[in-house]
Design a protein around this motif. Structure first.
Motif, short mmCIF file in Angstrom:
data_model
loop_
_atom_site.label_atom_id
_atom_site.label_comp_id
_atom_site.label_asym_id
_atom_site.label_seq_id
_atom_site.Cartn_x
_atom_site.Cartn_y
_atom_site.Cartn_z
N MET A 244 0.06 5.98 9.61
CA MET A 244 -0.73 5.54 8.46
C MET A 244 -1.47 4.22 8.69
SD MET A 244 2.02 6.21 5.47
CE MET A 244 1.87 7.66 4.49
N MET B 278 0.44 6.37 -7.84
CA MET B 278 -0.39 7.15 -6.93
C MET B 278 -1.83 7.19 -7.42
SD MET B 278 2.16 10.24 -5.67
CE MET B 278 2.79 10.69 -7.28
N ILE C 27 4.44 13.97 -4.94
CA ILE C 27 4.75 12.95 -3.92
C ILE C 27 4.52 13.58 -2.54
CG2 ILE C 27 6.60 11.57 -2.89
CD1 ILE C 27 7.62 11.14 -5.77
N PRO C 28 3.61 12.98 -1.77
CA PRO C 28 3.17 13.64 -0.54
C PRO C 28 4.13 13.52 0.64
CG PRO C 28 2.00 11.57 -0.83
CD PRO C 28 2.86 11.76 -2.06
N HIS C 29 5.02 12.56 0.60
CA HIS C 29 5.89 12.33 1.77
C HIS C 29 7.35 12.38 1.35
CE1 HIS C 29 2.28 11.06 3.87
NE2 HIS C 29 2.00 10.28 2.83
N THR D 215 0.44 4.73 -2.03
CA THR D 215 1.11 5.90 -1.50
C THR D 215 2.60 5.83 -1.81
OG1 THR D 215 -0.52 6.02 0.28
CG2 THR D 215 1.54 7.22 0.61
N ARG E 240 0.82 -1.22 0.00
CA ARG E 240 0.00 0.00 0.00
C ARG E 240 0.85 1.26 0.00
NH1 ARG E 240 -3.13 -0.74 5.18
NH2 ARG E 240 -3.63 1.43 4.77
N LEU E 241 2.17 1.07 0.28
CA LEU E 241 3.09 2.20 0.33
C LEU E 241 4.43 1.77 -0.25
CD1 LEU E 241 4.29 4.96 1.58
CD2 LEU E 241 4.91 3.54 3.52
N ALA F 250 6.43 7.53 -0.96
CA ALA F 250 7.24 8.34 -0.05
C ALA F 250 8.69 8.28 -0.50
CB ALA F 250 7.11 7.81 1.39
N GLY G 84 -3.77 4.34 -6.28
CA GLY G 84 -4.07 4.25 -4.85
C GLY G 84 -2.92 3.80 -3.98
#
Length: 182
Positions: A103, A56, A82-84, A61, A17-18, A63, A59
């Motif tokens: 998270m 992304m 990129i959010p992180h 994530t 998921r990440l 980083a 779905g």
């Protein structure tokens, strides 16, 4: 032509998921260039950028955890959405654990992509460790998967395709580019 990944690898990738990535040696070729004025330069592969955007959109994530501080990296990650972004973090496993603690994501749902010894603890912590053929040999020994493409030369895109395939989303991601010509 798509890659043929083993079912055991696809099973692990389907849980992700990440994905967290190192920068130097993964998103870039690992070489540092300096101008006559002392400005640091690095090149990011455009293939990787689109792959991360597709990931992304599907779905997953994204980083980035890097040991260096670089305004170039900050700009590139901002451009990609990129959010992180965690810069100046040599303790990448600790940084990754800090990130996922907010998270509700367990290690089995994390992919980590790195190439050198500072990445190894994070790569071993993650449920799916990915490295590159120009990475350090010990990191390759502990990775679940070593890409065919070298770091900075499409390796991240290959990892993105792996995750999209495992999630059953690669075909739908590529479909808009394959529509018949009008």
């Amino acid at each position: 032509m798509t890659h043929q990944w083993p079912n055991s690898l696809l099973t692990k990738a389907a849980r992700i998921r990440l994905i967290a990535l190192d920068v130097d040696g993964i998103m870039s070729d690992g070489k540092l260039y300096f101008s006559a004025n002392g400005d640091e330069l690095k090149a990011f592969n455009i293939l990787d950028g689109l792959g991360l955007k597709q990931l992304m959109a599907a779905g997953i994530t994204v980083a980035v955890i890097t040991g260096r501080q670089s305004p170039l990296t900050e700009k590139r990650m901002r451009d990609l959405g990129i959010p992180h972004l965690m810069q100046g973090r040599e303790d990448k496993k600790v940084a990754l654990q800090e990130l996922v603690s907010t998270m509700d994501i367990g290690p089995e749902a994390i992919a980590y992509m790195g190439d050198d010894l500072p990445d190894l603890p994070a790569l071993r912590f993650a449920g799916l460790g990915i490295t590159v053929p120009n990475g350090y040999w010990l990191v390759q020994q502990h990775a679940d998967y070593c890409t065919h493409a070298r770091g900075g030369e499409g390796a991240v895109r290959e990892a993105c395709d792996l995750l999209l395939t495992a999630h059953g989303k690669l075909d739908s991601t590529l479909a808009p580019y394959l529509e018949p010509e009008a």
